[in-house]
Design an enzyme around this catalytic site. Sequence first.
Site, PDB file in Angstrom:
ATOM      1  N   ASP A   1       0.827  -1.212   0.000  1.00  0.00           N
ATOM      2  CA  ASP A   1       0.000   0.000   0.000  1.00  0.00           C
ATOM      3  C   ASP A   1       0.862   1.262   0.000  1.00  0.00           C
ATOM      4  OD1 ASP A   1      -2.385   1.443   0.122  1.00  0.00           O
ATOM      5  OD2 ASP A   1      -3.221   0.179   1.699  1.00  0.00           O
TER       6      ASP A   1
ATOM      7  N   ASP B   1     -10.912   1.793  -3.015  1.00  0.00           N
ATOM      8  CA  ASP B   1     -11.471   1.436  -1.711  1.00  0.00           C
ATOM      9  C   ASP B   1     -12.987   1.476  -1.756  1.00  0.00           C
ATOM     10  OD1 ASP B   1      -9.126   0.919  -0.473  1.00  0.00           O
ATOM     11  OD2 ASP B   1      -8.997   2.792   0.645  1.00  0.00           O
TER      12      ASP B   1
HETATM   13  C1  GLA Z   1      -5.830   1.603   2.195  1.00  0.00           C
HETATM   14  C2  GLA Z   1      -6.259   0.448   1.320  1.00  0.00           C
HETATM   15  C3  GLA Z   1      -7.307  -0.377   2.024  1.00  0.00           C
HETATM   16  C4  GLA Z   1      -6.735  -0.882   3.325  1.00  0.00           C
HETATM   17  C5  GLA Z   1      -6.258   0.283   4.169  1.00  0.00           C
HETATM   18  C6  GLA Z   1      -5.550  -0.188   5.406  1.00  0.00           C
HETATM   19  O1  GLA Z   1      -6.875   2.512   2.367  1.00  0.00           O
HETATM   20  O2  GLA Z   1      -6.726   0.905   0.090  1.00  0.00           O
HETATM   21  O3  GLA Z   1      -7.700  -1.456   1.211  1.00  0.00           O
HETATM   22  O4  GLA Z   1      -5.673  -1.763   3.057  1.00  0.00           O
HETATM   23  O5  GLA Z   1      -5.388   1.130   3.437  1.00  0.00           O
HETATM   24  O6  GLA Z   1      -5.137   0.848   6.189  1.00  0.00           O
END
Ligand code: GLA
Length: 693
Positions: free
Chosen positions: A447, A512
Site C-alpha cells: 500500500d 477502496d
Molecule cells: C488503504 C487500502 C485499504 C486498506 C487500508 C488499510 O486505504 O486501500 O484497502 O488496506 O489502506 O489501512
Amino acid sequence: MAGQIFALHGRATSLVIEDRGDGAPLWRYWGPRLADDFAAGPGLLDERPVPSFSLDEPVPFALFPTFGMGWFGQSGLLAHRDGLDFAQSFTGSRIERAGTTLTCELNDSVAGVEVKLAIALDPDCDVLTLSTELTNRGDAPLHVQWLSAAVLPLPPDARRVRHFSGRHNGEFVPHTDGLGAALWRKENRRGLTSHWGVPGAVVLVDDAGDHSGLAFGAQLAWSGNSLQQIELLDDGRRQWQLGEWLAPGEIRLAPGETLATPQVLATCSPDGLGGVAANFHTAMRGRLDWPGGAMRPRPVLLNTWEGYYFDHDPARLMQLAEAAASVGIERFVLDDGWFAGRDDDTRALGDWRPDSRKYPDGLAPLARHVTALGMEFGLWVEPEMVNPDSELLRAHPDWALAIADRPMVTARNQLVLDMAQPAVSEYLFGALATLLTDLPIAYLKWDHNRDLAPAADRRGHAAYHRQVAATYALLARLRAAFPEVEIESCAGGGGRIDAGILPYVHRFWTSDCIDALARVTMQRGFLQFMPPEIMGAHVGASPCHSTGRSFPIAFQAAVACQGHFGVELDLLKLDEADRAELAAWIAFAKEWRHLLHGGRIWNGAARDGVVWHAAGNRDEWLVIVYRTAPMQQAHASPVPLPHIAPGQFAVREIRPGDCGTVRHFDGSWLAAAGLAVPPGPPHSATIWHGVRR
Ligand code: GLA
C-alpha cells in the site's frame, strides 16, 4: 529532395518517419496500416511553400522537436546551463533499425546535448514502446525542466480526448474534452500516480466511439509525477507529448551524465476505445512477470480490511479462515492492523513485526492455519510509510522526506520514508525479507496511502524522481529474492495503477470504494488501460462502507466477475442463505475465469440504463448485462453486441448452479439487432454464454 523513409508496420497500423539527414527526423505518419510497398511521395518539405510572415526555412514537426531555433510549438526538451544553451537544434541524426525497433541518435554540438530516441513496435498488438535519453555533452551541468518521453503525431481530425481523473473512493472518472486551438495539458504533481492523475488518455478521431472509429491511446509507464500535452500544429496535425513532470531544479545533469525517461506505451486502433484497450491489454500481459513464467488461474481472495479493520483477534480470524475455505476462497489476505502497536491509523507504520499483544505467538499460527485449510496466506504492508508515532521514526528521525525548518506535512497521520537513502531501503528489505522468510506468505498487498508533499531532501532539493526509482529498485530486489511471491499494488485503492509498476506486481486494488454501481463505471476506466485479470474487484458488505448504498450479492458478484474476484466482508456475520449464495458465486467465478481473464474484453452501453461487459474470444464469450437504473421503458430493448462476429452461436443465460435453455442466433443478428434480455430491477445483472456452433 525526399529524405530516407523508415516505416514500421504492425497488424493494423503503420508509422513512417522521414530522415533528411540534416536534423531530427520528421514525423510523416502514424495510423491505419499501409501497404507493405506504399510510397510516401515527395518529401514533407519538398512541395510545401513557405507561408508568408514565416522563417525562410520553417522548422517542421520532428520526432523530437526542440525550441529556440525556429520551432514554435512545445519543445520535447526544456533545459539550460545557468541560462545558456536553452535553444537547441540537432544537426545530425543516426537511425538504426533492428526488426521493428528504431533507435535514433541526435546531436547538438553547440548546446552540448545528445538525445537518443527508441521506438519499438510490437507488430502483434500494434503497441509502440517509446523512450528518450538525454546526455549532457557540455562541460558544465545541465538543468533539465522537461524531457518528453515520447512525441507522437495525431491526425488533423483528432477531435476529442478521453481522460480520467478521480479521488480516493472515486477512481477513473471519465472526461471527454474537445481538442481545439488551445493547448490541452494535464499535469500530476502528487508524487505518485495518484487517483487523480491517470497518466494516459485516448484521442478520438472524428466520431470514433466504443467499438469503431480511429482512436489513439498512450500511457506513461511511471508511478510518479506526469505531464501530458496535446497541441495543435500549424499544419493541422497535433503533437502529443508525455513524460515525467519535473519539479524545479530536480534534475541537474553533470557533464557526461544521462537522464533516461520512463517508457510510453502508445497504440492506434480502427476499433475505437475498445480496440485501444485490447491492444494495451496484450502489451500489459507482455510486461507482467508472473511467478513461474505464466499466470495461474487468479485465486479468489478474501481480504480482512472492511470486515475487521484494526480489530484483530487471532481466534476469530481463524474462524473466518475456516468460513472462507468453506465458501471456496483460495487466498486469505490479512490487512492492516497486525503489526506492533497498530490499533488505529495514528501509529506504528514502519514497525513491521507482529503485535505481540494481538498475536502472542506471532503470525505463524494463523498463517499455518490458513495454509492447512488449503488457502494461500497474504499480508498487507505499507513499506514506504512511517508514522511519527513509531519506533522507526523515533530511532531515525532523518529517514522521512522533509525540508529542514519546514513542518512535516502529514496525511492519514503518516510521513513518507526517503526511499533513496540506502539505509532506508536496506531496513525495508530486511524487514520484509524476515516476514517472507519466517511465514508462508504467498502474497503481499503493498500500500501507499498518501500523496507526497513535498518529496524533498533536508536541503530542500526535489526528490520525486529518485523516490520512484528507489521504490522500483526495492520491489525488484524483493522479487528477485522471493520470486514466488505475488504483489498487489494499492495506494488508498487505485492511487498507483500504471504500467511502470506493473512488471513488479500482479494485481491492482482498483478502489477502496466497493460500491458495485460505482464500480461499473470505474472498472470500465481501469480496463481502458489494464487487463481484467489484474483488476481487484470484491464483493463487500451491504450497505457498502464507502457510500452507504446496499446492493444484492448477485449484482455485486456480477460486477466483481469482471476482474480478479475477491470478498471483503465478515463472512461470520452472513446468514446461511447469503453464505450459500456467495459460495455459489465464487464457484461461478472459478468456473468462468478462463473466459473472463486472459482474452479480449468489450464494454458498451445500451438503452435504458443498460451497461454490458463481454469477455472471451470471437468463438466463445460471456456477456454480463447490468441494469444500472430503474427501467423507464415498459419493455426491455434488445442489447446490440457489436463485437460478435457473423456465424451460428448457441447462446444461453447462465447463473450460479443453473443455466437457461440454449437458443441459436446468427452473430450478425446479435451484433445489429441485439440480444433480447429480460426486464429486471435496477442493480441486477444477467449473464450470457455464447459459443460458436
Ligand atoms: C488503504 C487500502 C485499504 C486498506 C487500508 C488499510 O486505504 O486501500 O484497502 O488496506 O489502506 O489501512
